[in-house]
Design a protein around this motif. Structure first.
Motif, PDB file in Angstrom:
ATOM      1  N   HIS B 119      -0.044  10.622 -47.107  1.00 48.65           N
ATOM      2  CA  HIS B 119      -0.184  11.128 -45.750  1.00 48.65           C
ATOM      3  C   HIS B 119      -0.852  12.484 -45.820  1.00 48.65           C
ATOM      4  N   LEU B 121      -2.573  15.851 -43.806  1.00 48.33           N
ATOM      5  CA  LEU B 121      -2.444  16.625 -42.575  1.00 48.33           C
ATOM      6  C   LEU B 121      -3.594  17.620 -42.512  1.00 48.33           C
ATOM      7  N   SER B 122      -4.259  17.650 -41.376  1.00 56.16           N
ATOM      8  CA  SER B 122      -5.282  18.660 -41.165  1.00 56.16           C
ATOM      9  C   SER B 122      -4.741  19.712 -40.217  1.00 56.16           C
ATOM     10  N   ASN B 126      -5.487  19.419 -36.463  1.00 58.50           N
ATOM     11  CA  ASN B 126      -4.202  18.916 -35.985  1.00 58.50           C
ATOM     12  C   ASN B 126      -4.171  17.405 -35.865  1.00 58.50           C
ATOM     13  N   PHE B 127      -4.520  16.710 -36.941  1.00 54.46           N
ATOM     14  CA  PHE B 127      -4.241  15.279 -36.989  1.00 54.46           C
ATOM     15  C   PHE B 127      -3.823  14.864 -38.392  1.00 54.46           C
ATOM     16  N   ARG B 128      -3.293  13.650 -38.436  1.00 51.62           N
ATOM     17  CA  ARG B 128      -2.819  13.114 -39.709  1.00 51.62           C
ATOM     18  C   ARG B 128      -3.565  11.829 -40.009  1.00 51.62           C
ATOM     19  N   ARG B 130      -3.251   8.262 -42.847  1.00 54.47           N
ATOM     20  CA  ARG B 130      -2.514   7.615 -43.931  1.00 54.47           C
ATOM     21  C   ARG B 130      -3.499   6.812 -44.762  1.00 54.47           C
TER      22      ARG B 130
END
Lengths: 417, 240
Positions: B119, B121-122, B126-128, B130
């Motif tokens: 996973h 994370l940026s 602000n998004f993830r 997978r």
């Protein structure tokens, strides 16, 4: 000419500053750390494996025991993952109750952290002060769930029950006379919300007390300032989250950036450090306690004026009312099915992250359609923090290692799982 | 938020063409399935490209898909009730050949047993996201290590090696991390019993801690077996 070489020092697992069962193998050059190799797993209980063999609801209790000083936040991460997959909606009152208890938990956690951290560094009084305030919050836990620590209060679809109308009272005994009992029960005459409001009014003054003792304390600053400096880039690289990341100056808080529960309705600030050393992380956490206090106040205010259900009325997920089961066959069946075999989650996977007191706590849940998880991966913030130990401690003195462990806020329940 | 994820999906589809086999957007989460050979490339790209900029590896875990979608124990008398364990299996209770198929080892789908799921994370955007990659060889699962891309992969990969037994190529320090010193086996594999293989106790005669095979018998946790310790009401009445 004697040969000069590094020697290896075994720190823990039974060292009081090891915060539980950390075994650190330190390679030292004189008193300077050359390499720190944390050996973890001494508290490994196989939570992820155990969860795979039980219906979903029976594993909520395991979550309390992960990070055993911020119990309800762990539960929150787990139930959020289930709710995400299940698509069940949570009543608004339950959202606020969860928000309130998440913040109570944050204060609980930070109080224990400041107690342990300052004790490690040499300030005994803080320990006693912090535990005095923890007592009130644990009473709130007890009032709502019956347990002072391992609450098992959150449920998929809401919380287990509504806030109680009365607080448990102290009773007279050989050691407490009437006057003493009366004094102790003075703030317990109303509801839980009254009790908590009294606490939130007192608490900022208590935080001031802690700060008087520590913030400008010469010894405290000598031990913390400039120790364990982490740059923002390295903090991100090493997977730091929560106060560890904010202490390095990255403004990142899931409560603001990816709001869950009722956080989007709350008015609070994110404290951010500048230097990324232990002292900044200390300041960040102290300020977080004040902000949590603000959030609790707002929640109390909202909860006073809005009543309503605290559990979803989808009885495939939440048990029906006891009274209904007395006359309604369907309610009885729902209850029986729920208590024996639980409920099935649709096939799929979900990653639910919350802003745990220590950082980003997340549950990655894979369901194959059964009534128990196929795989649950718990992303514990402390695990990533401890993996940065080597880099943070390198070049420091042995005594600084204690300060760094303290400022990482390590709890082995979650690191080892 | 969700539109941002859709934009990301569209962006990756054009810029990483051929590097991943599928991209699924479900529950607001984007999942890319990446073959092992382009695993490092894709991760490097996601970490450094300005439009994705996933600065942080939030989580890495190994998954054993050996019994995915299978009922835990076979009770073909009923296809409903608890014993189904898995919904949507649609077993015919009287078709005994089906049971045989199910008893076949899960290795039928070669190379589909072990997966590494990460996973990302940026913080910037602000998004993830997978990412999943399946190891090609189930007997000796190997995946390139991501330590060079994200430092936090170090311990996560050690954990995945320890618990699931996935090897990570060019990992600097692939040791066990959570289990005991000298532990044998990989506990999160589906063929590893819940109660474990060995138990330990202090032997007073030998004056040391010894390991022996587990003495407890593994039982399904639920539903509980209702024991007939008490004579049933019917038999009590008969006796009277």
């Amino acid at each position: 000419m004697p040969e000069i070489r590094n020697f290896t020092l075994n720190f823990g697992p039974a060292h009081p500053a090891a915060h539980g069962v950390l075994r650190l193998v330190l390679e030292m050059d004189g008193e300077m750390i050359v390499r720190a190799d944390p050996h973890i797993g001494l508290l490994h209980r196989g939570t992820e494996k155990l969860v795979e063999s039980k219906p979903y609801n029976q594993s909520i209790g395991y979550m309390d025991r992960l990070d055993y000083v911020s119990m309800m936040c762990n539960e929150h991460g787990y139930v959020l993952a289930i709710e995400k997959l299940l698509g069940v909606d949570v009543p608004i009152r339950a959202q606020y109750i969860r928000t309130m208890f998440d913040e109570i938990t944050r204060i609980l956690n930070h109080l224990l952290w400041i107690a342990g951290h300052s004790l490690d560094v040499g300030a005994m009084t803080m320990f006693l002060y912090a535990f005095r305030e923890r007592e009130d919050l644990m009473d709130a836990y007890e009032a709502v769930s019956g347990a002072r620590l391992h609450a098992t209060y959150y449920r998929p679809g809401g919380v287990n029950r509504d806030l109680p109308d009365s607080m448990p009272q102290y009773e007279k005994n050989r050691f407490r006379d009437d006057a003493e009992v009366k004094r102790q029960n003075a703030n317990r005459q109303g509801t839980l919300l009254d009790f908590l409001e009294d606490f939130t009014n007192r608490f900022p003054g208590k935080v001031d007390e802690y700060e008087t003792l520590l913030t400008d304390n010469r010894i405290w600053k000598q031990r913390l300032v400039g120790v364990g400096v982490v740059s923002p880039e390295r903090a991100l690289q090493m997977g730091f989250t929560g106060p560890m990341l904010r202490g390095s100056g990255v403004e990142w808080d899931l409560r603001k950036k990816q709001p869950y529960a009722a956080y989007s309705q709350m008015d609070f600030d994110i404290p951010v450090g500048t230097n990324g050393d232990c002292y900044d992380r200390y300041l960040v956490r102290i300020e977080e306690m004040r902000q949590s206090n603000r959030i609790i106040k707002q929640c109390i205010d909202w909860l006073r004026h809005h009543s309503g259900p605290v559990r979803s009325d989808n009885h495939k997920v939440t048990p029906p009312k006891r009274a209904d089961m007395k006359h309604d066959m369907e309610a009885l069946i729902h209850h029986f099915k729920l208590m024996t075999e639980g409920y099935c989650l649709p096939e799929g996977e979900a990653y639910a992250a919350i802003e745990h007191p220590k950082g980003e706590f997340a549950c990655y849940l894979i369901s194959d359609g059964a009534n128990k998880p196929y795989r649950l991966k718990i992303r514990a913030p402390g695990f990533a923090h401890l993996s940065g130990m080597n880099e943070m401690a390198r070049g420091h003195m042995l005594s600084d290692v204690v300060a760094i462990i303290g400022s990482q806020d390590i709890v082995f329940g979650e690191v080892d799982r | 938020m969700s539109s941002k994820i859709e934009d990301l999906q569209a962006y990756l589809t054009t810029h990483l063409e051929g590097k991943f086999t599928s991209s699924v957007l479900a529950l607001g989460e984007l999942t890319l399935e990446v073959p092992v050979r382009s695993w490092l490339d894709v991760c490097n790209y996601l970490c450094h490209d300005e439009q994705t900029r996933f600065e942080q590896l939030s989580d890495l875990c190994g998954v054993d898909y050996a019994t995915y979608g299978q009922a835990e124990w076979d009770t073909h008398a009923s296809s409903t009730g608890f014993s189904r364990a898995v919904e949507g299996l649609k077993l015919d209770p009287f078709d005994f050949d089906q049971a045989k198929i199910k008893d076949e080892p899960a290795e039928a789908e070669a190379g589909k047993r072990f997966a590494v799921v990460i996973h990302l994370l940026s913080i910037k955007h602000n998004f993830r996201i997978r990412l999943r990659t399946f190891c090609e060889d189930s007997a000796y699962p190997v995946v390139p290590s991501l330590v060079r891309v994200w430092s936090s992969a170090n311990w996560y990969e050690r954990e995945a090696f320890d618990l699931v037994g996935i090897m990570f190529n060019s990992h600097p320090d692939l040791r066990r991390i959570l289990t005991d010193y000298g532990f044998i086996g990989h506990p999160l594999r589906k063929d590893f019993p819940l109660a474990g293989q060995v138990e330990m106790r202090y032997d007073a005669l030998q004056k040391r801690v010894i390991y022996e095979p587990v003495s407890i018998v593994a039982q399904p946790g639920v539903p509980r077996v209702i024991r007939q310790d008490q004579p049933s009401i019917a038999s009590q009445e008969r006796d009277n």
